[in-house]
Design an enzyme around this catalytic site. Structure first.
Site, PDB file in Angstrom:
ATOM      1  N   SER A 183      40.930   5.775  79.585  1.00 58.72           N
ATOM      2  CA  SER A 183      40.191   6.654  78.921  1.00 58.72           C
ATOM      3  C   SER A 183      40.581   7.047  77.417  1.00 58.72           C
ATOM      4  O   SER A 183      39.796   7.597  77.165  1.00 58.72           O
ATOM      5  CB  SER A 183      40.656   7.916  79.874  1.00 58.72           C
ATOM      6  OG  SER A 183      41.998   8.063  79.865  1.00 58.72           O
ATOM      7  N   HIS A 211      36.380   6.576  84.925  1.00 58.72           N
ATOM      8  CA  HIS A 211      35.428   6.199  83.627  1.00 58.72           C
ATOM      9  C   HIS A 211      34.565   5.111  83.917  1.00 58.72           C
ATOM     10  O   HIS A 211      33.749   4.801  83.091  1.00 58.72           O
ATOM     11  CB  HIS A 211      36.285   6.033  82.477  1.00 58.72           C
ATOM     12  CG  HIS A 211      36.779   7.612  81.758  1.00 58.72           C
ATOM     13  ND1 HIS A 211      36.130   8.455  81.124  1.00 58.72           N
ATOM     14  CD2 HIS A 211      37.890   8.000  81.842  1.00 58.72           C
ATOM     15  CE1 HIS A 211      36.857   9.332  80.837  1.00 58.72           C
ATOM     16  NE2 HIS A 211      37.736   9.210  81.155  1.00 58.72           N
ATOM     17  N   LYS A 242      32.679  13.156  86.196  1.00 69.73           N
ATOM     18  CA  LYS A 242      32.088  12.547  84.988  1.00 69.73           C
ATOM     19  C   LYS A 242      30.657  12.192  85.229  1.00 69.73           C
ATOM     20  O   LYS A 242      29.781  12.800  85.133  1.00 69.73           O
ATOM     21  CB  LYS A 242      33.115  11.475  84.746  1.00 69.73           C
ATOM     22  CG  LYS A 242      34.306  11.971  84.374  1.00 69.73           C
ATOM     23  CD  LYS A 242      35.671  10.811  83.956  1.00 69.73           C
ATOM     24  CE  LYS A 242      36.804  11.829  83.381  1.00 69.73           C
ATOM     25  NZ  LYS A 242      38.071  11.313  84.163  1.00 69.73           N
TER      26      LYS A 242
HETATM   27  C1  PLP Z   1      39.191  12.170  84.457  1.00 74.12           C
HETATM   28  C2  PLP Z   1      40.001  11.378  85.206  1.00 74.12           C
HETATM   29  C3  PLP Z   1      40.705  11.734  86.305  1.00 74.12           C
HETATM   30  C4  PLP Z   1      40.652  13.197  86.809  1.00 74.12           C
HETATM   31  O1  PLP Z   1      39.566  13.393  87.424  1.00 74.12           O
HETATM   32  P1  PLP Z   1      39.255  15.011  87.970  1.00 74.12           P
HETATM   33  O2  PLP Z   1      38.298  14.697  89.110  1.00 74.12           O
HETATM   34  O3  PLP Z   1      38.689  15.572  86.937  1.00 74.12           O
HETATM   35  O4  PLP Z   1      40.669  15.392  88.648  1.00 74.12           O
HETATM   36  C5  PLP Z   1      41.616  10.815  87.072  1.00 74.12           C
HETATM   37  N1  PLP Z   1      41.729   9.628  86.754  1.00 74.12           N
HETATM   38  C6  PLP Z   1      41.208   9.110  85.633  1.00 74.12           C
HETATM   39  C7  PLP Z   1      41.266   7.643  85.200  1.00 74.12           C
HETATM   40  C8  PLP Z   1      40.326  10.000  84.643  1.00 74.12           C
HETATM   41  O5  PLP Z   1      39.619   9.452  83.667  1.00 74.12           O
END
Ligand code: PLP
Length: 391
Positions: A183, A211, A242
């Site tokens: 990320s 992502h 996302k």
């Molecule tokens: C954004 C993200 C999360 C967290 O996701 P949520 O559903 O908002 O808890 C977990 N792992 C990775 C790699 C992320 O980028």
């Protein structure tokens, strides 16, 4: 009222304010999307995870509204007592189909999904090996798990991982866990090589593709699809917060037996409410749109390349990559904060800088993210603004 708690909290906040690391979140007054509003002013949003532009898509909104009208606001129960609704099962089937596994189980977040997966799969006779740049949710999940051995291997270092695995033959289970798309760097895990390593060492491979899902691969089915190994990852996790509509929720996708075991014993599922049904309905619509409109994924990559190429042409140095994340390292945390403010106030561009402790001190950065709903002119405007504040 405990006086010590209040003074200690105030002192910690003051220290953050003094060293420029205090975060002041922008408050949005309009839906998430390439264009939103902050402080009564229109802004171009270049740092959201709404990769496919679905957070405010009328069809996703309508599916969510329909969900709330049919099923009400919440589940008022965990899954196993009386909190499993038809849309949960439909969404889980569609997610499993999307990412190429036999089954899936949803959670209220991917944070919970990672905590559930690692806590369930790792016991005292398990060694967990985690990439040094894994997401905080994985780091914390490993920390709080009962795994008997916890190894952090250098980012993407297959030789180091190979050696570490070779030294862990005596353990009952070895689990290698990695982000699919990292990320903060916008680079990807080398999945075919990791699969080969894990097979050779009889290890389980767990990939968090938060992502990557909706972003990677021509079909948006994620990093495994992009690298030709769809269906070959032992345990996949991902977020619905996302690309897949941007609301909230996470999932574990895996073979049926693994998902069934998780649904029996994973504590975030046993002792915490199910994903709100309207959210499940919206996410399911987002998955449907992704399947029917893969051109959104192509558009996203066209814009991300445009961002990278434009910044390079202007003499800046974005980190290389083929994801929708385009980071630019700017140095110290306070500088990133100042540039962020200037971007918003002078140029109407919302890009929140990331500094310590999200990334190591000295490598504070902007993380630009493309959104399939941006225009080419939006991308040019973002580049112009970045160039102006970086100069
Ligand atoms: C954004 C993200 C999360 C967290 O996701 P949520 O559903 O908002 O808890 C977990 N792992 C990775 C790699 C992320 O980028």
């Amino acid at each position: 009222m405990n006086a010590g708690l209040r003074t200690a909290s105030a002192a910690a906040l003051k220290a953050m304010a003094d060293n420029g690391t205090l975060k002041v979140p922008p408050v949005l007054e309009a839906p998430q999307g390439p264009r939103s509003r902050v402080g009564g002013k229109d802004v171009l949003v270049a740092c959201s995870n709404d990769y496919l532009g679905l957070a405010a898509d009328p069809r996703v909104v309508a599916a969510t509204v329909d969900g709330v009208q049919r099923y009400g606001a919440g589940t008022a129960s965990v899954r196993f007592i009386c909190g499993t609704f038809t849309p949960h099962l439909e969404l889980e089937r569609d997610l499993a189909n999307l990412v190429g596994t036999a089954a899936a189980l949803t959670f209220v977040s991917c944070w919970d999904a990672n905590a559930a997966a690692i806590a369930t799969l790792a016991d005292q006779r398990t060694a967990v090996l985690s990439d040094a740049l894994n997401h905080a949710s994985i780091i914390d999940a490993v920390r709080v798990s009962r795994a008997g051995r916890k190894v952090v291997y250098p980012h993407g270092d297959l030789a180091a991982l190979d050696e570490a695995l070779a030294g862990l033959r005596e353990w009952d289970r070895r689990i290698v866990v990695t982000d699919g798309v990292f990320s903060m760097e916008g680079d990807v895990a080398p999945l075919p090589a990791l699969i080969e390593l894990c097979r050779r060492h009889d290890a389980v491979l767990m990939v968090d593709d938060s992502h990557g899902v909706g972003v990677m691969g021509a079909d948006g089915r994620g990093t495994p699809s992009d690298q030709g190994v769809l269906g070959e990852i032992d345990v996949l996790t991902g977020t619905l917060g996302k690309a897949l509509g941007g609301a909230a929720g996470g999932y574990i996708a895996a073979p049926t037996e693994v998902v069934e075991l998780l649904s029996q014993v994973a504590r975030p599922s046993l002792f915490s409410n199910a994903l709100p049904v309207p959210t499940a309905c919206g996410a399911r619509e987002a998955v449907r749109i992704l399947r029917e409109e893969p051109e959104r994924v192509a558009r996203l990559h066209h814009l991300a390349s445009g961002l990278r190429d434009g910044l390079r042409a202007a003499g800046l140095d974005p980190l290389p990559g083929a994801t929708a994340i385009v980071p630019i390292i700017v140095g110290d945390t306070a500088r990133a904060g100042r540039m962020s403010r200037e971007l918003r106030e002078r140029h109407g561009v919302l890009v929140t800088g990331f500094g310590y402790p999200v990334v190591p001190e000295g490598s504070a950065r902007f993380r630009l993210q493309a959104n399939a709903a941006m225009t080419d002119d939006d991308v040019s405007a973002v580049i112009d603004a970045i160039v102006a504040v970086a100069g």
